[in-house]
Design a protein around this motif. Sequence first.
Motif, PDB file in Angstrom:
ATOM      1  N   SER A   1       0.814  -1.212   0.000  1.00 20.67           N
ATOM      2  CA  SER A   1       0.000   0.000   0.000  1.00 20.67           C
ATOM      3  C   SER A   1       0.851   1.267   0.000  1.00 20.67           C
ATOM      4  O   SER A   1       0.324   2.362  -0.180  1.00 20.67           O
ATOM      5  CB  SER A   1      -0.948   0.009   1.206  1.00 20.67           C
ATOM      6  OG  SER A   1      -0.216   0.119   2.413  1.00 20.67           O
ATOM      7  N   ASP A   2       2.159   1.128   0.157  1.00 15.39           N
ATOM      8  CA  ASP A   2       3.076   2.268   0.162  1.00 15.39           C
ATOM      9  C   ASP A   2       3.170   2.845  -1.249  1.00 15.39           C
ATOM     10  O   ASP A   2       3.522   2.140  -2.198  1.00 15.39           O
ATOM     11  CB  ASP A   2       4.448   1.813   0.657  1.00 15.39           C
ATOM     12  CG  ASP A   2       5.414   2.956   0.857  1.00 15.39           C
ATOM     13  OD1 ASP A   2       5.565   3.781  -0.064  1.00 15.39           O
ATOM     14  OD2 ASP A   2       6.032   3.013   1.934  1.00 15.39           O
ATOM     15  N   LYS A   3       2.849   4.111  -1.399  1.00 14.47           N
ATOM     16  CA  LYS A   3       2.855   4.763  -2.709  1.00 14.47           C
ATOM     17  C   LYS A   3       4.259   4.807  -3.327  1.00 14.47           C
ATOM     18  O   LYS A   3       4.403   4.738  -4.552  1.00 14.47           O
ATOM     19  CB  LYS A   3       2.260   6.160  -2.605  1.00 14.47           C
ATOM     20  CG  LYS A   3       0.760   6.166  -2.346  1.00 14.47           C
ATOM     21  CD  LYS A   3       0.253   7.595  -2.266  1.00 14.47           C
ATOM     22  CE  LYS A   3      -1.209   7.790  -2.039  1.00 14.47           C
ATOM     23  NZ  LYS A   3      -2.077   6.781  -1.654  1.00 14.47           N
ATOM     24  N   VAL A   4       5.277   4.921  -2.492  1.00 15.20           N
ATOM     25  CA  VAL A   4       6.650   4.948  -2.996  1.00 15.20           C
ATOM     26  C   VAL A   4       7.011   3.594  -3.602  1.00 15.20           C
ATOM     27  O   VAL A   4       7.597   3.520  -4.684  1.00 15.20           O
ATOM     28  CB  VAL A   4       7.640   5.334  -1.861  1.00 15.20           C
ATOM     29  CG1 VAL A   4       9.080   5.205  -2.325  1.00 15.20           C
ATOM     30  CG2 VAL A   4       7.359   6.749  -1.371  1.00 15.20           C
ATOM     31  N   LEU A   5       6.627   2.513  -2.937  1.00 10.53           N
ATOM     32  CA  LEU A   5       6.873   1.173  -3.457  1.00 10.53           C
ATOM     33  C   LEU A   5       6.106   0.965  -4.765  1.00 10.53           C
ATOM     34  O   LEU A   5       6.658   0.462  -5.744  1.00 10.53           O
ATOM     35  CB  LEU A   5       6.481   0.115  -2.427  1.00 10.53           C
ATOM     36  CG  LEU A   5       6.813  -1.322  -2.809  1.00 10.53           C
ATOM     37  CD1 LEU A   5       7.361  -2.072  -1.607  1.00 10.53           C
ATOM     38  CD2 LEU A   5       5.606  -2.034  -3.363  1.00 10.53           C
ATOM     39  N   ALA A   6       4.860   1.363  -4.792  1.00  5.13           N
ATOM     40  CA  ALA A   6       4.044   1.211  -6.001  1.00  5.13           C
ATOM     41  C   ALA A   6       4.665   1.982  -7.170  1.00  5.13           C
ATOM     42  O   ALA A   6       4.686   1.478  -8.301  1.00  5.13           O
ATOM     43  CB  ALA A   6       2.618   1.687  -5.740  1.00  5.13           C
ATOM     44  N   LYS A   7       5.177   3.163  -6.920  1.00  5.11           N
ATOM     45  CA  LYS A   7       5.816   3.952  -7.980  1.00  5.11           C
ATOM     46  C   LYS A   7       7.107   3.287  -8.452  1.00  5.11           C
ATOM     47  O   LYS A   7       7.391   3.267  -9.653  1.00  5.11           O
ATOM     48  CB  LYS A   7       6.094   5.374  -7.506  1.00  5.11           C
ATOM     49  CG  LYS A   7       6.669   6.263  -8.614  1.00  5.11           C
ATOM     50  CD  LYS A   7       6.826   7.691  -8.193  1.00  5.11           C
ATOM     51  CE  LYS A   7       7.355   8.616  -9.243  1.00  5.11           C
ATOM     52  NZ  LYS A   7       8.159   8.089 -10.315  1.00  5.11           N
ATOM     53  N   ALA A   8       7.867   2.707  -7.536  1.00  2.00           N
ATOM     54  CA  ALA A   8       9.103   2.017  -7.915  1.00  2.00           C
ATOM     55  C   ALA A   8       8.794   0.830  -8.829  1.00  2.00           C
ATOM     56  O   ALA A   8       9.510   0.582  -9.808  1.00  2.00           O
ATOM     57  CB  ALA A   8       9.864   1.568  -6.676  1.00  2.00           C
ATOM     58  N   VAL A   9       7.727   0.107  -8.531  1.00  2.00           N
ATOM     59  CA  VAL A   9       7.302  -1.024  -9.364  1.00  2.00           C
ATOM     60  C   VAL A   9       6.866  -0.516 -10.736  1.00  2.00           C
ATOM     61  O   VAL A   9       7.262  -1.057 -11.776  1.00  2.00           O
ATOM     62  CB  VAL A   9       6.169  -1.825  -8.685  1.00  2.00           C
ATOM     63  CG1 VAL A   9       5.529  -2.817  -9.651  1.00  2.00           C
ATOM     64  CG2 VAL A   9       6.687  -2.538  -7.446  1.00  2.00           C
ATOM     65  N   LYS A  10       6.067   0.532 -10.755  1.00  2.00           N
ATOM     66  CA  LYS A  10       5.576   1.109 -12.013  1.00  2.00           C
ATOM     67  C   LYS A  10       6.740   1.610 -12.872  1.00  2.00           C
ATOM     68  O   LYS A  10       6.772   1.375 -14.086  1.00  2.00           O
ATOM     69  CB  LYS A  10       4.600   2.246 -11.695  1.00  2.00           C
ATOM     70  CG  LYS A  10       3.997   2.921 -12.891  1.00  2.00           C
ATOM     71  CD  LYS A  10       2.848   2.144 -13.431  1.00  2.00           C
ATOM     72  CE  LYS A  10       2.059   2.989 -14.412  1.00  2.00           C
ATOM     73  NZ  LYS A  10       1.024   2.228 -15.057  1.00  2.00           N
ATOM     74  N   ASP A  11       7.704   2.282 -12.239  1.00  2.00           N
ATOM     75  CA  ASP A  11       8.855   2.802 -12.977  1.00  2.00           C
ATOM     76  C   ASP A  11       9.700   1.671 -13.567  1.00  2.00           C
ATOM     77  O   ASP A  11      10.227   1.790 -14.671  1.00  2.00           O
ATOM     78  CB  ASP A  11       9.724   3.683 -12.084  1.00  2.00           C
ATOM     79  CG  ASP A  11       9.053   5.001 -11.729  1.00  2.00           C
ATOM     80  OD1 ASP A  11       8.020   5.354 -12.344  1.00  2.00           O
ATOM     81  OD2 ASP A  11       9.568   5.685 -10.810  1.00  2.00           O
ATOM     82  N   ALA A  12       9.828   0.567 -12.844  1.00  2.00           N
ATOM     83  CA  ALA A  12      10.666  -0.553 -13.309  1.00  2.00           C
ATOM     84  C   ALA A  12       9.982  -1.392 -14.370  1.00  2.00           C
ATOM     85  O   ALA A  12      10.640  -1.922 -15.267  1.00  2.00           O
ATOM     86  CB  ALA A  12      11.054  -1.437 -12.124  1.00  2.00           C
ATOM     87  N   THR A  13       8.647  -1.512 -14.288  1.00  2.00           N
ATOM     88  CA  THR A  13       7.951  -2.479 -15.147  1.00  2.00           C
ATOM     89  C   THR A  13       6.842  -1.896 -16.013  1.00  2.00           C
ATOM     90  O   THR A  13       6.367  -2.561 -16.925  1.00  2.00           O
ATOM     91  CB  THR A  13       7.307  -3.584 -14.279  1.00  2.00           C
ATOM     92  OG1 THR A  13       6.259  -2.998 -13.491  1.00  2.00           O
ATOM     93  CG2 THR A  13       8.326  -4.271 -13.405  1.00  2.00           C
TER      94      THR A  13
END
Length: 188
Positions: free
Chosen positions: A35-47
């Motif tokens: 649910s962490d927005k920073v983690l979600a953005k890191a996933v989106k940026d990588a994939t």
Amino acid sequence: MSEPISALNHASYEGIAKVEECGLQGMITLRGDFSDKVLAKAVKDATGQKVPGQREVFINGDTGVCWMSTDELLVLVPYAEVEAKLAAMNNALGGTHALAVNVSDARAVFRISGASAREVVGKLAPVDLSGEAFQPGQIRRSRLAQVAGAFWMDDEQTFRVVCFRSAADYVFKLLKIAAQPGSEVGVY
């Protein structure tokens, strides 16, 4: 410096389904709070993908993200890009309670394809692989005979299986036996 090679150097077998080792695949284990927005953005940026829900995968070719447990994702990227993607991910996650680790060389990936692909995987994993119970976009962590593994479907007739590299030869032999001509059971 030596060149990296996959566990079985693209071994393949043709039976009631085609079994092939996929070669090198960039893989990052990411642990953290989904649910962490920073983690979600890191996933989106990588994939280019969002964080998947329970037992979901979002994959396009050799890039994507797989749900592995309530706090673990398997991030797939091209092998040649894994170090750069991992560095960017760790940089983005700097202030977040998370862990990202390159596990590319610790895993092996197989593709099972053809009309009997469900049957081949179904012989090895205690999972209902009927079309109603298991479809593209879903993942299962289970066992393949006696070893841990995970698998998903790229399409209606293609599975990808991930296992530990140390068990790659064993898993390949299991898949070959399950795909032997004349071994059809006709369950799926």
